[in-house]
Design a protein around this motif. Structure first.
Motif, PDB file in Angstrom:
ATOM      1  N   GLN A  11       0.841  -1.212   0.000  1.00  0.00           N
ATOM      2  CA  GLN A  11       0.000   0.000   0.000  1.00  0.00           C
ATOM      3  C   GLN A  11       0.874   1.259   0.000  1.00  0.00           C
ATOM      4  O   GLN A  11       0.594   2.217  -0.724  1.00  0.00           O
ATOM      5  CB  GLN A  11      -0.942  -0.007   1.216  1.00  0.00           C
ATOM      6  CG  GLN A  11      -2.082  -1.004   1.075  1.00  0.00           C
ATOM      7  CD  GLN A  11      -2.917  -1.144   2.343  1.00  0.00           C
ATOM      8  OE1 GLN A  11      -2.469  -0.806   3.450  1.00  0.00           O
ATOM      9  NE2 GLN A  11      -4.118  -1.664   2.194  1.00  0.00           N
ATOM     10  N   PHE A  12       1.984   1.206   0.751  1.00  0.00           N
ATOM     11  CA  PHE A  12       2.877   2.363   0.793  1.00  0.00           C
ATOM     12  C   PHE A  12       3.511   2.588  -0.577  1.00  0.00           C
ATOM     13  O   PHE A  12       3.592   3.713  -1.075  1.00  0.00           O
ATOM     14  CB  PHE A  12       3.963   2.156   1.864  1.00  0.00           C
ATOM     15  CG  PHE A  12       4.793   3.391   2.142  1.00  0.00           C
ATOM     16  CD1 PHE A  12       6.020   3.551   1.526  1.00  0.00           C
ATOM     17  CD2 PHE A  12       4.323   4.380   2.999  1.00  0.00           C
ATOM     18  CE1 PHE A  12       6.794   4.692   1.780  1.00  0.00           C
ATOM     19  CE2 PHE A  12       5.087   5.516   3.247  1.00  0.00           C
ATOM     20  CZ  PHE A  12       6.312   5.671   2.628  1.00  0.00           C
ATOM     21  N   VAL A  13       3.919   1.483  -1.227  1.00  0.00           N
ATOM     22  CA  VAL A  13       4.507   1.574  -2.574  1.00  0.00           C
ATOM     23  C   VAL A  13       3.479   2.162  -3.547  1.00  0.00           C
ATOM     24  O   VAL A  13       3.766   3.083  -4.311  1.00  0.00           O
ATOM     25  CB  VAL A  13       4.977   0.177  -3.060  1.00  0.00           C
ATOM     26  CG1 VAL A  13       5.221   0.164  -4.559  1.00  0.00           C
ATOM     27  CG2 VAL A  13       6.210  -0.271  -2.300  1.00  0.00           C
ATOM     28  N   GLN A  14       2.266   1.660  -3.518  1.00  0.00           N
ATOM     29  CA  GLN A  14       1.228   2.112  -4.452  1.00  0.00           C
ATOM     30  C   GLN A  14       0.889   3.580  -4.231  1.00  0.00           C
ATOM     31  O   GLN A  14       0.570   4.304  -5.179  1.00  0.00           O
ATOM     32  CB  GLN A  14      -0.016   1.238  -4.318  1.00  0.00           C
ATOM     33  CG  GLN A  14       0.218  -0.179  -4.860  1.00  0.00           C
ATOM     34  CD  GLN A  14      -0.909  -1.138  -4.559  1.00  0.00           C
ATOM     35  OE1 GLN A  14      -1.637  -0.974  -3.573  1.00  0.00           O
ATOM     36  NE2 GLN A  14      -1.064  -2.171  -5.396  1.00  0.00           N
ATOM     37  N   ARG A  15       1.019   4.043  -2.984  1.00  0.00           N
ATOM     38  CA  ARG A  15       0.690   5.431  -2.658  1.00  0.00           C
ATOM     39  C   ARG A  15       1.852   6.376  -2.954  1.00  0.00           C
ATOM     40  O   ARG A  15       1.677   7.490  -3.433  1.00  0.00           O
ATOM     41  CB  ARG A  15       0.338   5.534  -1.150  1.00  0.00           C
ATOM     42  CG  ARG A  15      -1.024   6.147  -0.859  1.00  0.00           C
ATOM     43  CD  ARG A  15      -1.369   6.386   0.604  1.00  0.00           C
ATOM     44  NE  ARG A  15      -0.415   6.008   1.614  1.00  0.00           N
ATOM     45  CZ  ARG A  15      -0.556   4.937   2.411  1.00  0.00           C
ATOM     46  NH1 ARG A  15      -1.581   4.135   2.249  1.00  0.00           N
ATOM     47  NH2 ARG A  15       0.334   4.682   3.351  1.00  0.00           N
ATOM     48  N   CYS A  16       3.086   5.896  -2.689  1.00  0.00           N
ATOM     49  CA  CYS A  16       4.229   6.818  -2.700  1.00  0.00           C
ATOM     50  C   CYS A  16       5.223   6.647  -3.843  1.00  0.00           C
ATOM     51  O   CYS A  16       6.013   7.546  -4.095  1.00  0.00           O
ATOM     52  CB  CYS A  16       4.999   6.711  -1.381  1.00  0.00           C
ATOM     53  SG  CYS A  16       3.953   6.987   0.036  1.00  0.00           S
ATOM     54  N   ALA A  17       5.221   5.507  -4.512  1.00  0.00           N
ATOM     55  CA  ALA A  17       6.194   5.289  -5.589  1.00  0.00           C
ATOM     56  C   ALA A  17       5.535   5.562  -6.943  1.00  0.00           C
ATOM     57  O   ALA A  17       4.334   5.359  -7.125  1.00  0.00           O
ATOM     58  CB  ALA A  17       6.725   3.863  -5.531  1.00  0.00           C
ATOM     59  N   LYS A  18       6.368   6.034  -7.870  1.00  0.00           N
ATOM     60  CA  LYS A  18       5.867   6.361  -9.214  1.00  0.00           C
ATOM     61  C   LYS A  18       5.776   5.081 -10.049  1.00  0.00           C
ATOM     62  O   LYS A  18       6.713   4.298 -10.103  1.00  0.00           O
ATOM     63  CB  LYS A  18       6.839   7.363  -9.865  1.00  0.00           C
ATOM     64  CG  LYS A  18       6.414   7.911 -11.222  1.00  0.00           C
ATOM     65  CD  LYS A  18       7.223   9.193 -11.547  1.00  0.00           C
ATOM     66  CE  LYS A  18       7.119   9.537 -13.013  1.00  0.00           C
ATOM     67  NZ  LYS A  18       8.129   8.768 -13.828  1.00  0.00           N
ATOM     68  N   SER A  24      12.074   4.406  -7.480  1.00  0.00           N
ATOM     69  CA  SER A  24      11.138   4.993  -6.492  1.00  0.00           C
ATOM     70  C   SER A  24      10.460   3.892  -5.686  1.00  0.00           C
ATOM     71  O   SER A  24      10.119   4.080  -4.516  1.00  0.00           O
ATOM     72  CB  SER A  24      10.097   5.887  -7.184  1.00  0.00           C
ATOM     73  OG  SER A  24       9.128   5.116  -7.863  1.00  0.00           O
ATOM     74  N   ALA A  28      10.942   3.689  -1.709  1.00  0.00           N
ATOM     75  CA  ALA A  28       9.714   3.695  -0.898  1.00  0.00           C
ATOM     76  C   ALA A  28       9.750   2.560   0.121  1.00  0.00           C
ATOM     77  O   ALA A  28       9.451   2.761   1.302  1.00  0.00           O
ATOM     78  CB  ALA A  28       8.491   3.568  -1.798  1.00  0.00           C
ATOM     79  N   SER A  31      12.316   3.314   2.787  1.00  0.00           N
ATOM     80  CA  SER A  31      11.838   4.367   3.680  1.00  0.00           C
ATOM     81  C   SER A  31      10.827   3.806   4.676  1.00  0.00           C
ATOM     82  O   SER A  31      10.953   4.000   5.894  1.00  0.00           O
ATOM     83  CB  SER A  31      11.209   5.469   2.833  1.00  0.00           C
ATOM     84  OG  SER A  31      10.673   6.453   3.654  1.00  0.00           O
ATOM     85  N   PHE A  32       9.880   3.031   4.172  1.00  0.00           N
ATOM     86  CA  PHE A  32       8.850   2.433   5.040  1.00  0.00           C
ATOM     87  C   PHE A  32       9.488   1.501   6.071  1.00  0.00           C
ATOM     88  O   PHE A  32       9.154   1.545   7.259  1.00  0.00           O
ATOM     89  CB  PHE A  32       7.831   1.667   4.190  1.00  0.00           C
ATOM     90  CG  PHE A  32       6.677   1.107   4.982  1.00  0.00           C
ATOM     91  CD1 PHE A  32       6.675  -0.230   5.399  1.00  0.00           C
ATOM     92  CD2 PHE A  32       5.598   1.905   5.341  1.00  0.00           C
ATOM     93  CE1 PHE A  32       5.619  -0.754   6.134  1.00  0.00           C
ATOM     94  CE2 PHE A  32       4.535   1.385   6.083  1.00  0.00           C
ATOM     95  CZ  PHE A  32       4.547   0.064   6.473  1.00  0.00           C
TER      96      PHE A  32
END
Ligand code: OZS
Ligand code: MG
Length: 214
Positions: A11-18, A24, A28, A31-32
Motif C-alpha cells: 500500500q505504501f509503494v502504491q501510494r508513494c512510488a511512481k 522509487s 519507498a 523508507s517504510f
C-alpha cells in the motif's frame, strides 16, 4: 483481522512510488521499513553490494530463492540487460501476490518469472518449464536452513556452469553456518565475504559470493 505487513508495504509503494519507476519503488520500501515497520528485505546497504555484483556479472539468467515482497527482485531486474530474465521462487502465495503487484508497480513484469511453490519441487522442473540452460547468477535469500540443500539440488539438476555466481544473504545474521562451511571448503567453489549490515539496523551482516568452478 487487520492487514499484513507485506500488504502495508504494498500500500505504501502504491501510494508513494511512481508507477514504472523501479528506483522509487526501492526507496519507498526502504523508507517504510527503516521508519515505519522493519521487514526482511535485503535493504539499501547490502542492496548496493547486490547491485554491483549483478552489474559485474551481466547475467542472462538469474534465479532468486525467496521473493518475499519483491524488493530484491526489483533491485536485480532493473539492472538486467535486454532479453535477460529473472526467475524468482516464493512458496507463500500471499507474499507472492504482494510481490507480483510490487514488481508490476516497478514496470518490470516482463523481465520476471515469479513461481509459487517449494524449491525442492520447482528447481528440478526449471529446465523443461522455462527452457533454461544454466543460471549465471543465483541470489539466495529464503529459509536459512534451505540454503545448503537447495545449492546441492541446483548442482544435481545441472543448473550451474563453470563461472556461475551464487550470492547468499544473511550469512552472519541470522546466519547459514552449514552453507558457509560448504562453499568455503568445497574445491568446487571460490568464495568471498562482503561485510555489511543487517537491513535497516546497526548489526553486522554480510553477503557471501561463491563462484561455482564446475
Ligand atoms: O528469515 C529470513 N529470511 C527468510 C525468508 C523467507 C522467504 O522466502 C520464502 N521462501 C521459502 N522457501 C522458498 C523457496 F524458494 F524455497 F521456495 C521461498 C518464504 O516464503 C519467505 O518469503 C531473514 C531473517 C532476517 N532477520 O534479521 O531475522 C533477515 C533477513 O534478511 C532474512 O532474509
Ligand atoms: Mg535476507
Amino acid at each position: 483481522t487487520g492487514t499484513t505487513r507485506p500488504i502495508r508495504i504494498l500500500q505504501f509503494v502504491q501510494r508513494c512510488a511512481k508507477h514504472g519507476d523501479a528506483l522509487s519503488v526501492i526507496s519507498a520500501i526502504d523508507s517504510f521499513c527503516s521508519k515505519v515497520e522493519w521487514a526482511m528485505n535485503v535493504g539499501d546497504k547490502k542492496g548496493e553490494i547486490l547491485d554491483a555484483i549483478v552489474l559485474e556479472t551481466r547475467p542472462r539468467w538469474v534465479l532468486e530463492l525467496g521473493t518475499y515482497c519483491g524488493y530484491s527482485t526489483v533491485r536485480i531486474a532493473r539492472l538486467l540487460p535486454p532479453g535477460a530474465r529473472l526467475v524468482t521462487i516464493e512458496m507463500n502465495p500471499h507474499y507472492a501476490q504482494v510481490a507480483k503487484e510490487v514488481i508490476q508497480h516497478a514496470g518490470l513484469e516482463a523481465q520476471v518469472e515469479l513461481l509459487v511453490g517449494s524449491s525442492s519441487i520447482l528447481i528440478p522442473q526449471l529446465k523443461k518449464k522455462l527452457d533454461i540452460e544454466k543460471f549465471d547468477l543465483v541470489f539466495i535469500d529464503h529459509w536459512k536452513i534451505s540454503y545448503l540443500p537447495d545449492t546441492k539440488l541446483l548442482e544435481e539438476c545441472g543448473l550451474l556452469r563453470a563461472g556461475s555466481v551464487l550470492l547468499a544473504d544473511n550469512v552472519v545474521c541470522p546466519g547459514a553456518p552449514d552453507y558457509l562451511h560448504y562453499v568455503r571448503n568445497s574445491p568446487q567453489y571460490q568464495s568471498q565475504y562482503y561485510q555489511s549490515y543487517l537491513e535497516y539496523l546497526q548489526v553486522e551482516d554480510g553477503l557471501e559470493k561463491s563462484i561455482f568452478l564446475g
